[in-house]
Motif scaffolding. Structure first.
Motif, PDB file in Angstrom:
ATOM      1  N   ARG A  17       0.858  -1.195   0.000  1.00 39.16           N
ATOM      2  CA  ARG A  17       0.000   0.000   0.000  1.00 39.16           C
ATOM      3  C   ARG A  17       0.896   1.248   0.000  1.00 39.16           C
ATOM      4  O   ARG A  17       2.119   1.149  -0.010  1.00 39.16           O
ATOM      5  CB  ARG A  17      -0.920  -0.004   1.213  1.00 39.16           C
ATOM      6  CG  ARG A  17      -0.171   0.170   2.528  1.00 39.16           C
ATOM      7  CD  ARG A  17      -1.103   0.266   3.717  1.00 39.16           C
ATOM      8  NE  ARG A  17      -0.434   0.940   4.826  1.00 39.16           N
ATOM      9  CZ  ARG A  17      -0.965   1.140   6.027  1.00 39.16           C
ATOM     10  NH1 ARG A  17      -2.175   0.713   6.277  1.00 39.16           N
ATOM     11  NH2 ARG A  17      -0.282   1.771   6.964  1.00 39.16           N
ATOM     12  N   ILE A  19       3.053   4.653  -0.456  1.00 37.74           N
ATOM     13  CA  ILE A  19       4.080   5.107  -1.389  1.00 37.74           C
ATOM     14  C   ILE A  19       4.664   3.928  -2.174  1.00 37.74           C
ATOM     15  O   ILE A  19       4.911   4.031  -3.380  1.00 37.74           O
ATOM     16  CB  ILE A  19       5.194   5.854  -0.608  1.00 37.74           C
ATOM     17  CG1 ILE A  19       4.651   7.195  -0.087  1.00 37.74           C
ATOM     18  CG2 ILE A  19       6.431   6.051  -1.479  1.00 37.74           C
ATOM     19  CD1 ILE A  19       5.565   7.891   0.924  1.00 37.74           C
ATOM     20  N   ASP A  38       5.448  -7.185   0.727  1.00 36.57           N
ATOM     21  CA  ASP A  38       5.056  -6.497   1.947  1.00 36.57           C
ATOM     22  C   ASP A  38       4.993  -7.529   3.068  1.00 36.57           C
ATOM     23  O   ASP A  38       4.786  -8.715   2.801  1.00 36.57           O
ATOM     24  CB  ASP A  38       3.677  -5.838   1.749  1.00 36.57           C
ATOM     25  CG  ASP A  38       3.405  -4.732   2.755  1.00 36.57           C
ATOM     26  OD1 ASP A  38       3.480  -3.558   2.368  1.00 36.57           O
ATOM     27  OD2 ASP A  38       3.115  -5.044   3.936  1.00 36.57           O
ATOM     28  N   ASP A  64       8.925 -10.089   5.349  1.00 39.14           N
ATOM     29  CA  ASP A  64       9.310  -9.182   6.423  1.00 39.14           C
ATOM     30  C   ASP A  64      10.784  -8.848   6.202  1.00 39.14           C
ATOM     31  O   ASP A  64      11.645  -9.723   6.299  1.00 39.14           O
ATOM     32  CB  ASP A  64       9.107  -9.888   7.775  1.00 39.14           C
ATOM     33  CG  ASP A  64       9.584  -9.051   8.951  1.00 39.14           C
ATOM     34  OD1 ASP A  64      10.252  -8.016   8.749  1.00 39.14           O
ATOM     35  OD2 ASP A  64       9.303  -9.462  10.094  1.00 39.14           O
ATOM     36  N   ASN A  91      11.651   0.680   0.753  1.00 37.33           N
ATOM     37  CA  ASN A  91      10.561   1.591   1.129  1.00 37.33           C
ATOM     38  C   ASN A  91       9.916   1.222   2.470  1.00 37.33           C
ATOM     39  O   ASN A  91       9.361   2.105   3.136  1.00 37.33           O
ATOM     40  CB  ASN A  91       9.513   1.569   0.007  1.00 37.33           C
ATOM     41  CG  ASN A  91       8.207   2.198   0.427  1.00 37.33           C
ATOM     42  OD1 ASN A  91       8.084   3.419   0.500  1.00 37.33           O
ATOM     43  ND2 ASN A  91       7.207   1.372   0.738  1.00 37.33           N
ATOM     44  N   TYR A 155      12.746   7.282  14.804  1.00 42.82           N
ATOM     45  CA  TYR A 155      12.504   7.430  13.355  1.00 42.82           C
ATOM     46  C   TYR A 155      13.528   8.382  12.729  1.00 42.82           C
ATOM     47  O   TYR A 155      14.098   8.090  11.664  1.00 42.82           O
ATOM     48  CB  TYR A 155      11.081   7.946  13.170  1.00 42.82           C
ATOM     49  CG  TYR A 155      10.552   7.989  11.757  1.00 42.82           C
ATOM     50  CD1 TYR A 155      10.240   6.821  11.058  1.00 42.82           C
ATOM     51  CD2 TYR A 155      10.308   9.204  11.135  1.00 42.82           C
ATOM     52  CE1 TYR A 155       9.713   6.880   9.772  1.00 42.82           C
ATOM     53  CE2 TYR A 155       9.783   9.269   9.850  1.00 42.82           C
ATOM     54  CZ  TYR A 155       9.494   8.091   9.173  1.00 42.82           C
ATOM     55  OH  TYR A 155       8.968   8.151   7.902  1.00 42.82           O
ATOM     56  N   LYS A 159      16.181   7.327   9.908  1.00 47.21           N
ATOM     57  CA  LYS A 159      16.140   7.963   8.585  1.00 47.21           C
ATOM     58  C   LYS A 159      17.435   8.736   8.303  1.00 47.21           C
ATOM     59  O   LYS A 159      17.865   8.813   7.141  1.00 47.21           O
ATOM     60  CB  LYS A 159      14.912   8.871   8.462  1.00 47.21           C
ATOM     61  CG  LYS A 159      13.586   8.109   8.452  1.00 47.21           C
ATOM     62  CD  LYS A 159      13.462   7.147   7.270  1.00 47.21           C
ATOM     63  CE  LYS A 159      12.049   6.595   7.106  1.00 47.21           C
ATOM     64  NZ  LYS A 159      11.914   5.667   5.970  1.00 47.21           N
ATOM     65  N   ILE A 188       3.211  13.119   3.313  1.00 45.80           N
ATOM     66  CA  ILE A 188       2.401  12.521   2.246  1.00 45.80           C
ATOM     67  C   ILE A 188       1.222  11.828   2.927  1.00 45.80           C
ATOM     68  O   ILE A 188       1.429  10.960   3.786  1.00 45.80           O
ATOM     69  CB  ILE A 188       3.219  11.462   1.453  1.00 45.80           C
ATOM     70  CG1 ILE A 188       4.536  12.052   0.919  1.00 45.80           C
ATOM     71  CG2 ILE A 188       2.381  10.858   0.332  1.00 45.80           C
ATOM     72  CD1 ILE A 188       4.395  13.123  -0.131  1.00 45.80           C
ATOM     73  N   THR A 190      -0.679   9.324   3.308  1.00 47.25           N
ATOM     74  CA  THR A 190      -0.972   7.899   3.105  1.00 47.25           C
ATOM     75  C   THR A 190      -1.800   7.397   4.292  1.00 47.25           C
ATOM     76  O   THR A 190      -1.994   8.111   5.279  1.00 47.25           O
ATOM     77  CB  THR A 190       0.329   7.096   3.030  1.00 47.25           C
ATOM     78  OG1 THR A 190       1.057   7.323   4.245  1.00 47.25           O
ATOM     79  CG2 THR A 190       1.188   7.519   1.853  1.00 47.25           C
TER      80      THR A 190
HETATM   81  N1  LIG Z   1       3.757   9.192   4.284  1.00 44.01           N
HETATM   82  C1  LIG Z   1       4.653  10.097   4.628  1.00 44.01           C
HETATM   83  O1  LIG Z   1       4.336  11.252   4.936  1.00 44.01           O
HETATM   84  C2  LIG Z   1       6.103   9.746   4.658  1.00 44.01           C
HETATM   85  C3  LIG Z   1       7.025  10.789   4.856  1.00 44.01           C
HETATM   86  C4  LIG Z   1       8.363  10.497   4.873  1.00 44.01           C
HETATM   87  C5  LIG Z   1       8.788   9.192   4.691  1.00 44.01           C
HETATM   88  N2  LIG Z   1       7.874   8.194   4.516  1.00 44.01           N
HETATM   89  C6  LIG Z   1       8.403   6.860   4.335  1.00 44.01           C
HETATM   90  O2  LIG Z   1       7.851   6.273   3.175  1.00 44.01           O
HETATM   91  C7  LIG Z   1       7.794   4.858   3.328  1.00 44.01           C
HETATM   92  C8  LIG Z   1       6.397   4.374   2.999  1.00 44.01           C
HETATM   93  O3  LIG Z   1       5.481   5.000   3.898  1.00 44.01           O
HETATM   94  P1  LIG Z   1       3.917   5.074   3.642  1.00 44.01           P
HETATM   95  O4  LIG Z   1       3.466   6.400   4.128  1.00 44.01           O
HETATM   96  O5  LIG Z   1       3.590   4.615   2.284  1.00 44.01           O
HETATM   97  O6  LIG Z   1       3.427   4.014   4.741  1.00 44.01           O
HETATM   98  P2  LIG Z   1       2.424   2.772   4.676  1.00 44.01           P
HETATM   99  O7  LIG Z   1       2.258   2.326   6.080  1.00 44.01           O
HETATM  100  O8  LIG Z   1       1.224   3.130   3.878  1.00 44.01           O
HETATM  101  O9  LIG Z   1       3.279   1.713   3.859  1.00 44.01           O
HETATM  102  C9  LIG Z   1       4.379   1.059   4.446  1.00 44.01           C
HETATM  103  C10 LIG Z   1       4.280  -0.411   4.117  1.00 44.01           C
HETATM  104  O10 LIG Z   1       5.403  -1.067   4.709  1.00 44.01           O
HETATM  105  C11 LIG Z   1       4.954  -2.322   5.177  1.00 44.01           C
HETATM  106  N3  LIG Z   1       5.856  -2.851   6.198  1.00 44.01           N
HETATM  107  C12 LIG Z   1       5.919  -2.514   7.501  1.00 44.01           C
HETATM  108  N4  LIG Z   1       6.845  -3.242   8.126  1.00 44.01           N
HETATM  109  C13 LIG Z   1       7.384  -4.072   7.202  1.00 44.01           C
HETATM  110  C14 LIG Z   1       8.380  -5.084   7.235  1.00 44.01           C
HETATM  111  N5  LIG Z   1       9.010  -5.400   8.383  1.00 44.01           N
HETATM  112  N6  LIG Z   1       8.683  -5.732   6.093  1.00 44.01           N
HETATM  113  C15 LIG Z   1       8.043  -5.428   4.930  1.00 44.01           C
HETATM  114  N7  LIG Z   1       7.068  -4.502   4.849  1.00 44.01           N
HETATM  115  C16 LIG Z   1       6.754  -3.833   5.971  1.00 44.01           C
HETATM  116  C17 LIG Z   1       3.560  -2.043   5.713  1.00 44.01           C
HETATM  117  O11 LIG Z   1       2.785  -3.246   5.843  1.00 44.01           O
HETATM  118  C18 LIG Z   1       3.019  -1.071   4.691  1.00 44.01           C
HETATM  119  O12 LIG Z   1       2.306  -1.721   3.663  1.00 44.01           O
HETATM  120  C19 LIG Z   1       8.243   4.565   4.754  1.00 44.01           C
HETATM  121  O13 LIG Z   1       9.612   4.214   4.758  1.00 44.01           O
HETATM  122  C20 LIG Z   1       8.034   5.893   5.447  1.00 44.01           C
HETATM  123  O14 LIG Z   1       8.870   6.033   6.566  1.00 44.01           O
HETATM  124  C21 LIG Z   1       6.545   8.451   4.486  1.00 44.01           C
END
Ligand SMILES: NC(=O)c1ccc[n+]([C@@H]2O[C@H](COP(=O)([O-])OP(=O)(O)OC[C@H]3O[C@@H](n4cnc5c(N)ncnc54)[C@H](O)[C@@H]3O)[C@@H](O)[C@H]2O)c1
Length: 249
Positions: A17, A19, A38, A64, A91, A155, A159, A188, A190
């Motif tokens: 799901r 990004i 995922d 995982d 990601n 976090y 990062k 973002i 999400t």
């Molecule tokens: N959304 C934002 O504002 C934002 C901002 C900066 C960075 N990010 C980064 O972008 C990336 C994606 O975030 P997102 O907002 O799409 O989040 P999200 O929660 O929608 O997607 C993250 C996905 O990672 C999966 N996941 C979690 N643990 C896992 C593991 N151990 N192994 C495999 N998959 C695993 C989850 O099941 C989920 O589907 C992340 O690294 C997040 O830190 C997001």
């Protein structure tokens, strides 16, 4: 611009799901064969099925990223289906917020493990293929939080760590025609972010501090990843592309 992505093979972690899922679709639209993966088997399958229904060449392998045996299986299944792997998008990741006095050992370990150990496990598993074929792209999803956010020592540390990982791996792998870069998203909206208890506050802060006057979306991030994964970015390595609507603080 010639992206040179047709028939390349990518693994996008955490692509059930958010990004990751949109990035997988954006790569597929450029002709990349993609492994959707995922920790959640249900979202892995849902994203795989949605992309396959649109005619894209994709497989789904739940994994995982903190488990090196599952990562070995992920790469093996990708190579079995597509012959090799050219692109890795690290990601998978999430925050577990709390001020330091109240942060549990579990929340520290979980966030650092998924973001850093996950990127390590996945990168180590694909690098032999990159070295053999003298081609590879790693794009790590960092965050604007690498500058530091209150309530996010775990976090922010992870990062920021991924940026050091990006530069070090780039230095190691450059001679094999492998580039390693990071994308640092800002806010973002999400599902993960919408679930935050202070969602409205962080959303309004983003709108106030972005110089581009709108919220960011998954495509904004995916576009940066596609570029860094492409031939067009072949002379860029160790770099961090901030996709934050112009916000840095
Ligand atoms: N959304 C934002 O504002 C934002 C901002 C900066 C960075 N990010 C980064 O972008 C990336 C994606 O975030 P997102 O907002 O799409 O989040 P999200 O929660 O929608 O997607 C993250 C996905 O990672 C999966 N996941 C979690 N643990 C896992 C593991 N151990 N192994 C495999 N998959 C695993 C989850 O099941 C989920 O589907 C992340 O690294 C997040 O830190 C997001």
């Amino acid at each position: 611009m010639e992206l040179g992505l047709k028939d390349k093979v990518a693994i996008v972690t955490g692509s059930g799901r958010g990004i990751g899922a949109v990035t997988a679709r954006a790569l597929a639209e450029e002709g990349v064969r993609v492994t959707i993966t995922d920790i959640d088997p249900a979202t892995t399958e849902a994203t795989r099925a949605a992309l396959a229904a649109d005619g894209f060449d994709v497989i789904g392998v739940p994994c995982d990223v903190t488990d090196k045996d599952q990562v070995a299986n992920l790469v093996a299944k990708t190579v079995e289906a597509f012959g090799t792997v050219h692109i890795l998008v690290n990601n998978a990741g999430f925050p577990r917020d709390g001020y330091i006095g109240k942060m549990s050992d579990e929340d520290w370990d979980l966030v650092v493990d998924v973001i850093l150990k996950g990127a390590f496990n996945c990168s180590r598993a694909v690098v032999p293929h990159f070295m053999e074929q003298k081609y590879g792209r790693v794009v790590n999803i960092a965050s604007r939080a690498h500058f530091g956010n209150p309530g996010q020592v775990n976090y922010s540390a992870a990062k920021a760590g991924i940026l050091g990982f990006t530069r070090a791996l780039g230095m190691e792998q450059g001679r094999f025609n492998v580039t390693v870069n990071a994308v640092a998203p800002g806010f973002i909206a999400t599902e993960m972010i919408e679930a935050l208890p202070n969602y409205e506050t962080v959303k309004n802060k983003s709108l106030a501090l972005n110089t581009v006057p709108r919220l960011g979306n998954e495509r904004d991030i995916a576009n940066g990843v596609v570029f860094l994964a492409s031939d067009a970015a072949g002379y860029i390595s160790g770099e961090t592309l901030h996709i934050t609507g112009g916000r840095f603080g």
